[in-house]
Design a protein around this motif. Structure first.
Motif, PDB file in Angstrom:
ATOM      1  N   CYS A  14       0.831  -1.214   0.000  1.00  0.00           N
ATOM      2  CA  CYS A  14       0.000   0.000   0.000  1.00  0.00           C
ATOM      3  C   CYS A  14       0.861   1.258   0.000  1.00  0.00           C
ATOM      4  O   CYS A  14       0.534   2.262  -0.650  1.00  0.00           O
ATOM      5  CB  CYS A  14      -0.927  -0.001   1.215  1.00  0.00           C
ATOM      6  N   ARG A  15       1.950   1.206   0.726  1.00  0.00           N
ATOM      7  CA  ARG A  15       2.838   2.366   0.778  1.00  0.00           C
ATOM      8  C   ARG A  15       3.377   2.721  -0.598  1.00  0.00           C
ATOM      9  O   ARG A  15       3.389   3.888  -0.990  1.00  0.00           O
ATOM     10  CB  ARG A  15       3.973   2.069   1.747  1.00  0.00           C
ATOM     11  N   GLN A  16       3.787   1.673  -1.353  1.00  0.00           N
ATOM     12  CA  GLN A  16       4.321   1.899  -2.692  1.00  0.00           C
ATOM     13  C   GLN A  16       3.226   2.383  -3.643  1.00  0.00           C
ATOM     14  O   GLN A  16       3.433   3.288  -4.468  1.00  0.00           O
ATOM     15  CB  GLN A  16       4.937   0.602  -3.219  1.00  0.00           C
ATOM     16  N   ARG A  17       2.015   1.808  -3.522  1.00  0.00           N
ATOM     17  CA  ARG A  17       0.922   2.189  -4.415  1.00  0.00           C
ATOM     18  C   ARG A  17       0.503   3.642  -4.198  1.00  0.00           C
ATOM     19  O   ARG A  17       0.306   4.407  -5.153  1.00  0.00           O
ATOM     20  CB  ARG A  17      -0.270   1.239  -4.213  1.00  0.00           C
ATOM     21  N   TYR A  18       0.377   4.060  -2.949  1.00  0.00           N
ATOM     22  CA  TYR A  18      -0.002   5.449  -2.658  1.00  0.00           C
ATOM     23  C   TYR A  18       1.096   6.425  -3.083  1.00  0.00           C
ATOM     24  O   TYR A  18       0.824   7.555  -3.491  1.00  0.00           O
ATOM     25  CB  TYR A  18      -0.288   5.600  -1.172  1.00  0.00           C
ATOM     26  N   ILE A  20       3.004   5.995  -5.708  1.00  0.00           N
ATOM     27  CA  ILE A  20       2.873   6.136  -7.156  1.00  0.00           C
ATOM     28  C   ILE A  20       1.716   7.077  -7.503  1.00  0.00           C
ATOM     29  O   ILE A  20       1.828   7.948  -8.385  1.00  0.00           O
ATOM     30  CB  ILE A  20       2.671   4.750  -7.802  1.00  0.00           C
ATOM     31  N   ILE A  21       0.590   6.912  -6.800  1.00  0.00           N
ATOM     32  CA  ILE A  21      -0.579   7.789  -7.042  1.00  0.00           C
ATOM     33  C   ILE A  21      -0.227   9.250  -6.780  1.00  0.00           C
ATOM     34  O   ILE A  21      -0.598  10.163  -7.534  1.00  0.00           O
ATOM     35  CB  ILE A  21      -1.764   7.334  -6.173  1.00  0.00           C
ATOM     36  N   LYS A  22       0.516   9.506  -5.721  1.00  0.00           N
ATOM     37  CA  LYS A  22       0.925  10.853  -5.384  1.00  0.00           C
ATOM     38  C   LYS A  22       1.842  11.450  -6.459  1.00  0.00           C
ATOM     39  O   LYS A  22       1.695  12.620  -6.851  1.00  0.00           O
ATOM     40  CB  LYS A  22       1.628  10.840  -4.025  1.00  0.00           C
ATOM     41  N   LYS A  23       2.784  10.629  -6.965  1.00  0.00           N
ATOM     42  CA  LYS A  23       3.694  11.094  -8.011  1.00  0.00           C
ATOM     43  C   LYS A  23       2.939  11.434  -9.298  1.00  0.00           C
ATOM     44  O   LYS A  23       3.236  12.424  -9.983  1.00  0.00           O
ATOM     45  CB  LYS A  23       4.757  10.036  -8.287  1.00  0.00           C
ATOM     46  N   VAL A  24       1.968  10.608  -9.636  1.00  0.00           N
ATOM     47  CA  VAL A  24       1.176  10.847 -10.842  1.00  0.00           C
ATOM     48  C   VAL A  24       0.393  12.155 -10.716  1.00  0.00           C
ATOM     49  O   VAL A  24       0.319  12.955 -11.665  1.00  0.00           O
ATOM     50  CB  VAL A  24       0.242   9.658 -11.105  1.00  0.00           C
ATOM     51  N   ALA A  25      -0.191  12.385  -9.556  1.00  0.00           N
ATOM     52  CA  ALA A  25      -0.949  13.617  -9.345  1.00  0.00           C
ATOM     53  C   ALA A  25      -0.045  14.838  -9.442  1.00  0.00           C
ATOM     54  O   ALA A  25      -0.417  15.865 -10.032  1.00  0.00           O
ATOM     55  CB  ALA A  25      -1.648  13.576  -7.983  1.00  0.00           C
ATOM     56  N   GLU A  26       1.151  14.742  -8.852  1.00  0.00           N
ATOM     57  CA  GLU A  26       2.097  15.859  -8.951  1.00  0.00           C
ATOM     58  C   GLU A  26       2.500  16.123 -10.391  1.00  0.00           C
ATOM     59  O   GLU A  26       2.615  17.280 -10.815  1.00  0.00           O
ATOM     60  CB  GLU A  26       3.327  15.552  -8.099  1.00  0.00           C
ATOM     61  N   HIS A  27       2.696  15.058 -11.148  1.00  0.00           N
ATOM     62  CA  HIS A  27       3.071  15.213 -12.551  1.00  0.00           C
ATOM     63  C   HIS A  27       1.961  15.891 -13.355  1.00  0.00           C
ATOM     64  O   HIS A  27       2.229  16.778 -14.198  1.00  0.00           O
ATOM     65  CB  HIS A  27       3.394  13.838 -13.141  1.00  0.00           C
ATOM     66  N   ARG A  28       0.723  15.545 -13.095  1.00  0.00           N
ATOM     67  CA  ARG A  28      -0.394  16.149 -13.813  1.00  0.00           C
ATOM     68  C   ARG A  28      -0.551  17.634 -13.449  1.00  0.00           C
ATOM     69  O   ARG A  28      -0.843  18.465 -14.312  1.00  0.00           O
ATOM     70  CB  ARG A  28      -1.677  15.398 -13.504  1.00  0.00           C
ATOM     71  N   ARG A  29      -0.351  17.957 -12.174  1.00  0.00           N
ATOM     72  CA  ARG A  29      -0.400  19.366 -11.782  1.00  0.00           C
ATOM     73  C   ARG A  29       0.698  20.170 -12.469  1.00  0.00           C
ATOM     74  O   ARG A  29       0.495  21.317 -12.883  1.00  0.00           O
ATOM     75  CB  ARG A  29      -0.279  19.492 -10.253  1.00  0.00           C
ATOM     76  N   LYS A  30       1.852  19.556 -12.607  1.00  0.00           N
ATOM     77  CA  LYS A  30       2.968  20.228 -13.268  1.00  0.00           C
ATOM     78  C   LYS A  30       2.647  20.483 -14.744  1.00  0.00           C
ATOM     79  O   LYS A  30       2.931  21.565 -15.284  1.00  0.00           O
ATOM     80  CB  LYS A  30       4.217  19.362 -13.140  1.00  0.00           C
ATOM     81  N   LEU A  31       2.021  19.515 -15.383  1.00  0.00           N
ATOM     82  CA  LEU A  31       1.652  19.697 -16.786  1.00  0.00           C
ATOM     83  C   LEU A  31       0.606  20.801 -16.947  1.00  0.00           C
ATOM     84  O   LEU A  31       0.649  21.587 -17.912  1.00  0.00           O
ATOM     85  CB  LEU A  31       1.109  18.379 -17.358  1.00  0.00           C
ATOM     86  N   LYS A  32      -0.341  20.901 -16.006  1.00  0.00           N
ATOM     87  CA  LYS A  32      -1.360  21.940 -16.081  1.00  0.00           C
ATOM     88  C   LYS A  32      -0.732  23.332 -15.930  1.00  0.00           C
ATOM     89  O   LYS A  32      -1.109  24.279 -16.628  1.00  0.00           O
ATOM     90  CB  LYS A  32      -2.421  21.725 -15.001  1.00  0.00           C
ATOM     91  N   LYS A  33       0.216  23.460 -15.025  1.00  0.00           N
ATOM     92  CA  LYS A  33       0.888  24.744 -14.840  1.00  0.00           C
ATOM     93  C   LYS A  33       1.656  25.141 -16.106  1.00  0.00           C
ATOM     94  O   LYS A  33       1.609  26.307 -16.541  1.00  0.00           O
ATOM     95  CB  LYS A  33       1.853  24.662 -13.654  1.00  0.00           C
ATOM     96  N   GLU A  34       2.338  24.212 -16.698  1.00  0.00           N
ATOM     97  CA  GLU A  34       3.083  24.505 -17.922  1.00  0.00           C
ATOM     98  C   GLU A  34       2.146  24.881 -19.064  1.00  0.00           C
ATOM     99  O   GLU A  34       2.451  25.759 -19.883  1.00  0.00           O
ATOM    100  CB  GLU A  34       3.941  23.308 -18.313  1.00  0.00           C
ATOM    101  N   ALA A  35       0.976  24.202 -19.109  1.00  0.00           N
ATOM    102  CA  ALA A  35       0.013  24.511 -20.168  1.00  0.00           C
ATOM    103  C   ALA A  35      -0.555  25.924 -20.000  1.00  0.00           C
ATOM    104  O   ALA A  35      -0.818  26.617 -20.981  1.00  0.00           O
ATOM    105  CB  ALA A  35      -1.108  23.486 -20.171  1.00  0.00           C
ATOM    106  N   LYS A  36      -0.746  26.371 -18.734  1.00  0.00           N
ATOM    107  CA  LYS A  36      -1.236  27.720 -18.507  1.00  0.00           C
ATOM    108  C   LYS A  36      -0.178  28.763 -18.893  1.00  0.00           C
ATOM    109  O   LYS A  36      -0.503  29.837 -19.406  1.00  0.00           O
ATOM    110  CB  LYS A  36      -1.631  27.888 -17.047  1.00  0.00           C
ATOM    111  N   LYS A  37       1.070  28.452 -18.606  1.00  0.00           N
ATOM    112  CA  LYS A  37       2.143  29.397 -18.937  1.00  0.00           C
ATOM    113  C   LYS A  37       2.362  29.479 -20.440  1.00  0.00           C
ATOM    114  O   LYS A  37       2.636  30.554 -20.983  1.00  0.00           O
ATOM    115  CB  LYS A  37       3.431  28.981 -18.236  1.00  0.00           C
TER     116      LYS A  37
END
Length: 445
Positions: A14-18, A20-37
């Motif tokens: 569970c620790r590893q799965r959560y 990975i989920i956290k990393k994916v969410a951070e990556h998507r937020r980063k892409l949204k910020k770059e798309a706005k810029k």
């Protein structure tokens, strides 16, 4: 025995799965910020026009013109559909629809206003039933009057109802600390010609129990004691009620009903007699909604009634000045405020609010609105807010005022008979004579 080549399990903790989920969410937020810029890079499938292309500027200009033409065509089509719709419907149908919409809006607004008034306005029928119940179940009725305006807070309908029911009526002149000593003596002399009258000052202490009570008679209250917090007049009132019990040879107990207009201090009188906060106290009209029974001792029980204005034909100005309705529910706040200006000294208002001299009521309301910072659009002072402030201060006793006794009127035979009977039952004459003998022991002005 040969070893088996077991496949590695694909199970993840569970620790590893959560993680990975956290990393994916951070990556998507980063892409949204770059798309706005970088708006041009929002669509990764669109490679865009490379810088090495020889006619890049012309291509971008044509694409922008094509986009603008599509937008203009869409707006033109929408306008043509609307025009065709209007031609088919006709002007008469449009007028009817507009009238229907106006009527629906008015119905909704009127319904909301009525609901708001019903929620804020007191239920006079219910309050009158409670008042009548108090009078029927009581042996003695205490009508509480405001010493600043005794005749304005006196209700002839209640007095007629009490006398016709065969009950004993006593007037309690409350808030005597808000008027001068000579004015108090004049009102006591005037009111005692018709009914037994007791001067009273309710306790202003904030604690819930052990409210102090002074043994000094309320009629001897001087300027140095007016600002004090103890109660004055409670000893005399308790003695009057005790005299009635002994004179009538009552072995059980008597019920004393307390009636009067809103905001005259009925609940404050009861708390001062009980020496604790047995009733809710406040300047908000309609705070007491039901009958409350409080035991003073083994011989006396007090019934607190809601304040009722029986004269339904009374003007809205008098209701507002008697604090019978909330200021927020008044449709016209200018007229009651102008009546206050007529009754109060203008110089006193200027000193109280620290404002310059004013020549009209409108100017006073504007000055009060400026002091409170209440403005309309364009920086115009809100006169209604200034009028509300004046009415609020009047009802809460902030503005000092008092009335004088009217010209001498001949006492009717019926009032003289009632006063004689009540004085005998309460032994008032003996008490007044005793007071005259002990006057040297009390404070004098």
């Amino acid at each position: 025995m040969p070893k088996l080549n077991r496949k590695k399990s694909k199970r993840v903790s569970c620790r590893q799965r959560y993680k990975i989920i956290k990393k994916v969410a951070e990556h998507r937020r980063k892409l949204k910020k770059e798309a706005k810029k970088n708006p041009k890079k929002r669509n990764p499938k669109d490679p865009g026009v490379p810088n090495s292309f020889p006619f890049k500027e012309e291509v971008l200009r044509e694409a922008e013109q094509r986009k603008q033409r599509a937008l203009d065509l869409k707006q033109a089509q929408k306008a043509s559909r609307l025009k065709l719709q209007l031609e088919n419907r006709g002007l008469s149908e449009l007028a009817e629809e507009a009238n229907r919409n106006d009527e629906a809006f008015e119905d909704v607004s009127h319904a909301s206003e009525e609901n708001e008034l019903k929620e804020n306005a007191p239920n006079f029928k219910t309050y009158f039933k409670e008042l009548k119940n108090v009078i029927e179940n009581s042996d003695i009725i205490l009508e509480v009057l405001d010493a600043r305006d005794p005749l304005g807070s006196r209700c002839p309908q209640i007095e007629e109802l009490v006398v016709s029911s065969g009950k004993k009526l006593v007037l309690v002149l409350n808030k005597i600390d808000l008027i001068p000593r000579q004015n108090l003596n004049d009102w006591l002399t005037y009111l005692r010609k018709s009914l037994p009258t007791v001067a009273f000052k309710a306790s202003t202490q904030s604690q819930n129990t052990n409210l102090s009570r002074s043994k000094i008679p309320a009629v001897k209250l001087n300027e140095s004691l007016q600002s004090s917090s103890p109660c004055f007049g409670a000893s005399f009132l308790m003695k009057v009620l005790g005299n009635y019990c002994r004179n009538q040879n009552i072995q059980t107990f008597i019920k004393v009903g307390v009636v009067g207009f809103p905001n005259v201090g009925k609940s404050s009188v009861i708390n001062s007699l009980k020496r604790c906060r047995a009733c809710n106290v406040g300047s908000t009209p309609g705070l007491t909604k039901t009958v409350q029974e409080i035991s003073l001792d083994k011989h006396i029980k007090i019934l607190d009634s809601p304040g009722v204005i029986l004269a339904r034909s009374d003007s809205s100005v008098n209701l507002a000045l008697r604090n019978a309705v909330k200021v927020e529910t008044l449709k016209d706040v200018i007229t009651p405020a102008e009546e206050i200006i007529k009754r109060v000294d203008h110089q006193q208002l200027c000193l109280h609010y620290t404002i310059p001299q004013f020549s009209s009521s409108q100017e006073l309301f504007c000055l009060l609105a400026k002091r409170m910072g209440k403005y309309k659009k364009g920086g115009i002072p809100n006169e209604e807010e200034g009028a509300k402030r004046l009415i609020h201060d009047w009802n809460h006793g902030v503005i000092k005022h008092y009335t004088h006794i009217p010209e001498e009127e001949q006492k009717s035979a019926s009032n003289a008979t009632i006063l004689t009977e009540f004085s005998k039952e309460f032994l008032l004459e003996e008490y007044f004579a005793e007071l005259q003998e002990k006057k040297v022991h009390f404070f004098n002005n």
